[in-house]
Each structure stands twice: as structure tokens, then as C-alpha cells.
Design a protein around this motif. Structure first.
Motif, PDB file in Angstrom:
ATOM      1  N   MET A 152       0.847  -1.195   0.000  1.00  9.83           N
ATOM      2  CA  MET A 152       0.000   0.000   0.000  1.00  9.83           C
ATOM      3  C   MET A 152       0.878   1.240   0.000  1.00  9.83           C
ATOM      4  N   GLU A 153       0.476   2.209  -0.780  1.00 10.32           N
ATOM      5  CA  GLU A 153       1.304   3.408  -0.925  1.00 10.32           C
ATOM      6  C   GLU A 153       1.390   4.226   0.360  1.00 10.32           C
ATOM      7  N   PHE A 154       0.286   4.221   1.162  1.00  8.75           N
ATOM      8  CA  PHE A 154       0.250   5.006   2.387  1.00  8.75           C
ATOM      9  C   PHE A 154      -0.150   4.089   3.544  1.00  8.75           C
ATOM     10  N   PRO A 155       0.742   3.216   4.000  1.00 10.51           N
ATOM     11  CA  PRO A 155       0.357   2.229   5.021  1.00 10.51           C
ATOM     12  C   PRO A 155      -0.108   2.850   6.321  1.00 10.51           C
ATOM     13  N   HIS A 156       0.422   4.040   6.647  1.00 12.86           N
ATOM     14  CA  HIS A 156       0.020   4.668   7.902  1.00 12.86           C
ATOM     15  C   HIS A 156      -1.388   5.242   7.825  1.00 12.86           C
ATOM     16  N   LEU A 157      -1.874   5.502   6.625  1.00 11.68           N
ATOM     17  CA  LEU A 157      -3.220   6.010   6.433  1.00 11.68           C
ATOM     18  C   LEU A 157      -4.142   4.969   5.804  1.00 11.68           C
ATOM     19  N   ASN A 158      -3.561   4.061   5.030  1.00 12.88           N
ATOM     20  CA  ASN A 158      -4.356   3.131   4.237  1.00 12.88           C
ATOM     21  C   ASN A 158      -5.354   3.898   3.379  1.00 12.88           C
ATOM     22  N   LEU A 159      -4.855   4.980   2.785  1.00 10.87           N
ATOM     23  CA  LEU A 159      -5.717   5.914   2.058  1.00 10.87           C
ATOM     24  C   LEU A 159      -6.180   5.318   0.740  1.00 10.87           C
ATOM     25  N   ARG A 160      -7.508   5.423   0.474  1.00  5.99           N
ATOM     26  CA  ARG A 160      -8.046   4.906  -0.773  1.00  5.99           C
ATOM     27  C   ARG A 160      -8.878   5.926  -1.525  1.00  5.99           C
ATOM     28  N   ALA A 161      -9.325   6.991  -0.855  1.00  5.94           N
ATOM     29  CA  ALA A 161     -10.153   7.998  -1.529  1.00  5.94           C
ATOM     30  C   ALA A 161      -9.888   9.370  -0.925  1.00  5.94           C
ATOM     31  N   VAL A 162      -9.862  10.381  -1.783  1.00  8.61           N
ATOM     32  CA  VAL A 162      -9.741  11.770  -1.334  1.00  8.61           C
ATOM     33  C   VAL A 162     -10.885  12.557  -1.950  1.00  8.61           C
ATOM     34  N   ILE A 163     -11.631  13.261  -1.104  1.00  9.80           N
ATOM     35  CA  ILE A 163     -12.757  14.087  -1.532  1.00  9.80           C
ATOM     36  C   ILE A 163     -12.354  15.550  -1.383  1.00  9.80           C
ATOM     37  N   PHE A 164     -12.541  16.331  -2.443  1.00 13.59           N
ATOM     38  CA  PHE A 164     -12.105  17.730  -2.452  1.00 13.59           C
ATOM     39  C   PHE A 164     -13.286  18.691  -2.482  1.00 13.59           C
ATOM     40  N   ASP A 165     -13.148  19.774  -1.744  1.00 13.22           N
ATOM     41  CA  ASP A 165     -13.971  20.955  -1.958  1.00 13.22           C
ATOM     42  C   ASP A 165     -13.492  21.620  -3.252  1.00 13.22           C
ATOM     43  N   VAL A 166     -14.320  22.493  -3.839  1.00 10.27           N
ATOM     44  CA  VAL A 166     -13.914  23.170  -5.076  1.00 10.27           C
ATOM     45  C   VAL A 166     -13.480  24.608  -4.802  1.00 10.27           C
ATOM     46  N   TYR A 167     -14.440  25.494  -4.485  1.00  6.89           N
ATOM     47  CA  TYR A 167     -14.112  26.912  -4.358  1.00  6.89           C
ATOM     48  C   TYR A 167     -13.298  27.174  -3.089  1.00  6.89           C
ATOM     49  N   GLY A 168     -12.141  27.781  -3.276  1.00  2.00           N
ATOM     50  CA  GLY A 168     -11.227  28.022  -2.171  1.00  2.00           C
ATOM     51  C   GLY A 168     -10.276  26.873  -1.927  1.00  2.00           C
ATOM     52  N   THR A 169     -10.482  25.781  -2.654  1.00  2.00           N
ATOM     53  CA  THR A 169      -9.620  24.604  -2.495  1.00  2.00           C
ATOM     54  C   THR A 169      -9.016  24.247  -3.847  1.00  2.00           C
ATOM     55  N   LEU A 170      -9.749  23.520  -4.673  1.00  2.00           N
ATOM     56  CA  LEU A 170      -9.225  23.226  -6.015  1.00  2.00           C
ATOM     57  C   LEU A 170      -9.136  24.488  -6.866  1.00  2.00           C
ATOM     58  N   LEU A 171     -10.072  25.391  -6.661  1.00  2.00           N
ATOM     59  CA  LEU A 171     -10.072  26.639  -7.423  1.00  2.00           C
ATOM     60  C   LEU A 171      -9.885  27.828  -6.486  1.00  2.00           C
ATOM     61  N   GLU A 172      -8.896  28.641  -6.782  1.00  2.00           N
ATOM     62  CA  GLU A 172      -8.773  29.923  -6.107  1.00  2.00           C
ATOM     63  C   GLU A 172      -9.763  30.886  -6.747  1.00  2.00           C
ATOM     64  N   VAL A 173     -10.474  31.639  -5.928  1.00  2.00           N
ATOM     65  CA  VAL A 173     -11.480  32.581  -6.426  1.00  2.00           C
ATOM     66  C   VAL A 173     -10.973  33.994  -6.202  1.00  2.00           C
ATOM     67  N   GLY A 174     -10.976  34.775  -7.290  1.00  2.00           N
ATOM     68  CA  GLY A 174     -10.491  36.141  -7.225  1.00  2.00           C
ATOM     69  C   GLY A 174     -11.560  37.147  -7.590  1.00  2.00           C
ATOM     70  N   PRO A 175     -11.222  38.424  -7.604  1.00  2.00           N
ATOM     71  CA  PRO A 175     -12.188  39.485  -7.911  1.00  2.00           C
ATOM     72  C   PRO A 175     -12.614  39.443  -9.374  1.00  2.00           C
ATOM     73  N   PRO A 176     -13.626  40.219  -9.726  1.00  2.00           N
ATOM     74  CA  PRO A 176     -14.050  40.268 -11.126  1.00  2.00           C
ATOM     75  C   PRO A 176     -12.898  40.705 -12.026  1.00  2.00           C
ATOM     76  N   PRO A 177     -12.933  40.299 -13.305  1.00  2.00           N
ATOM     77  CA  PRO A 177     -11.888  40.735 -14.234  1.00  2.00           C
ATOM     78  C   PRO A 177     -11.967  42.244 -14.454  1.00  2.00           C
ATOM     79  N   PRO A 178     -10.879  42.868 -14.911  1.00  2.00           N
ATOM     80  CA  PRO A 178     -10.878  44.321 -15.105  1.00  2.00           C
ATOM     81  C   PRO A 178     -11.967  44.808 -16.054  1.00  2.00           C
ATOM     82  N   ASP A 179     -12.340  43.983 -17.030  1.00  2.00           N
ATOM     83  CA  ASP A 179     -13.355  44.374 -18.004  1.00  2.00           C
ATOM     84  C   ASP A 179     -14.724  43.800 -17.674  1.00  2.00           C
TER      85      ASP A 179
END
Length: 246
Positions: free
Chosen positions: A1-28
Motif C-alpha cells: 500500500m502506498e500510504f500504510p500509515h493512512l491506508n488511504l483509498r479515496a480523497v474528496i475535495f472541496d472546489v471553491y477556495g480549495t481546487l479553485l482559487e477565487v479572485g475578484p471580477p476581471p478588469p473588463d
């Protein structure tokens, strides 16, 4: 197993603020707003971009109040219906053009991007055959935003297991409702993946890490005031911590 101390098999991600950084509106942003109405509705916008935001916020508040009266504590709205109340002309468009309008409307309101480190973490986990999923308070346009951000790093939405993706707009409620995590827990169990083999990665204590831990999952809070950044996450999953800077 790649992570014997965790025995990790699945990772669930949030999107906004995690996978995607959210910034202000574009200049235009305001010019985009004008073009959006001219291109798809062939009219001039009756409301400014900011007035539209204020009007939709009132509609959302009314929908949320009605849902909470039905004992739904963390309701999610159907964004096309909200926009159609403020811009009735939207209903005249084809489904394809409605989706285009809603996506471009959102692109005038904020910017999103995936960092190189976030993409590297997704690729690293995928190479180790860890199943990837999503738990996101989102709308349909979120999927396109995420797909385009992934494509910028030569990645695809197919990285994520469809049955391990919870999109709030599909259910009418969102995080931190425990039902959102229970739905994913049931789907994980169907794959013979236990709670202790599951990791939640998010940027919010209230919406992501605490409710995940309440379901017995492991959790990683992104950010300097939480568990750390993407590089530290990868190092932890390897069983090591990066050396502190001198």
C-alpha cells in the motif's frame, strides 16, 4: 500500500477556495456584462452588474427562507431559476444558450484558477490509484469552471469518480448538511472504502473538515492557519514533513 500509515483509498475535495482559487471580477467585468446581453439576448441590460447581484441576492434569500421553513437547514438554490426571476428573457433561450449565459454571467463576477501545486497533487494521487471525488456547494457552471481550470494543466474531469461527486445544485441542499457527507459515505461503502480510508480536503472548518471528521473521515484543512498547503499535504501523505525553511 502506498500510504500504510493512512491506508488511504479515496480523497474528496472541496472546489471553491480549495481546487479553485477565487479572485475578484476581471478588469473588463462591466464590458463583459454589456456584451453578454447583446450577444445572447440582443438587448441592453436593464440592470447594472451590481444591481443584478443585489436583485439575485434578494431572490436567493426568499428561496432559502422557504426551504428552511420546510426543515432544510442548508438549502441550495437552482441558479437558472433565480436568474430567470431577475432576467425573464433568459427563458427564451435554448438550453445551450442559457448555460452559456449563466457561465459568462459568472465569469463577469469573479475569476477562478487552479494553482500548479493543486494540479500536481491531483496528478500525484491519481498516479497512485487513489480515487478522487468532490463535495462542493456548487452550480452547474462550476463543472465548466473546474473543467477549464483542469485543462490549463492538461488534466480532465475524468480524474474524479462520478459516484464520488456531490454537487449541491443536484440535491437542493449543501454542506455542511450531514446528509451531503452521508450520501458520499454510502457510495464509498459500496466501493468497500471505509471512513478511515477517506480524506476530505477543504479550506473551511465549518463546511469541510469538521463535518467530514464527524463522519469518521480524516481531514486536511488548506491554509497557513490550518494543516498546511498542497506541498505539505503531499509530504504528509508520503509519511514525511517538508523541512522547515532556515
Amino acid at each position: 500500500m502506498e500510504f500504510p500509515h493512512l491506508n488511504l483509498r479515496a480523497v474528496i475535495f472541496d472546489v471553491y477556495g480549495t481546487l479553485l482559487e477565487v479572485g475578484p471580477p476581471p478588469p473588463d467585468a462591466d464590458a463583459r456584462w454589456q456584451r453578454l446581453f447583446r450577444d445572447l439576448l440582443h438587448i441592453e441590460p436593464r440592470l447594472s452588474r451590481l444591481d443584478f447581484s443585489a436583485a439575485t441576492s434578494k431572490v436567493i434569500a426568499r428561496h432559502h427562507e422557504a426551504a428552511r421553513a420546510r426543515a432544510i437547514p442548508w438549502p441550495e438554490v437552482h441558479w437558472p431559476s433565480v436568474v430567470a426571476e431577475v432576467v425573464p428573457e433568459l427563458s427564451r433561450l435554448s438550453r445551450h444558450d442559457q448555460d452559456e449565459f449563466l457561465f459568462r454571467q459568472m465569469q463577469a463576477g469573479h475569476t477562478t484558477r487552479m494553482t500548479t501545486e493543486a494540479a500536481a497533487t491531483l496528478r500525484w494521487l491519481h498516479e497512485r490509484r487513489i480515487l478522487l471525488g468532490i463535495a462542493s456547494n456548487a452550480q452547474a457552471y462550476t463543472l465548466r469552471e473546474l473543467a477549464e481550470a483542469l485543462a490549463a494543466h492538461s488534466l480532465r474531469m475524468e480524474l474524479f469518480e462520478p459516484q464520488l461527486c456531490f454537487w449541491s445544485f443536484e440535491h437542493g441542499f449543501g454542506k455542511p448538511d450531514p446528509h451531503a457527507f452521508q450520501i458520499l459515505a454510502a457510495r464509498l461503502a459500496a466501493l468497500a472504502i471505509s471512513a478511515r480510508q477517506t480524506l476530505m480536503v477543504g479550506d473551511r472548518l465549518d463546511n469541510d473538515t469538521k463535518p467530514a471528521e464527524a463522519h469518521g473521515w480524516r481531514a486536511w484543512g488548506l491554509g497557513p492557519q490550518a494543516d498546511g498547503d498542497w506541498a505539505r499535504l503531499r509530504a504528509t501523505l508520503r509519511g514525511t514533513q517538508p523541512k522547515a525553511p532556515p
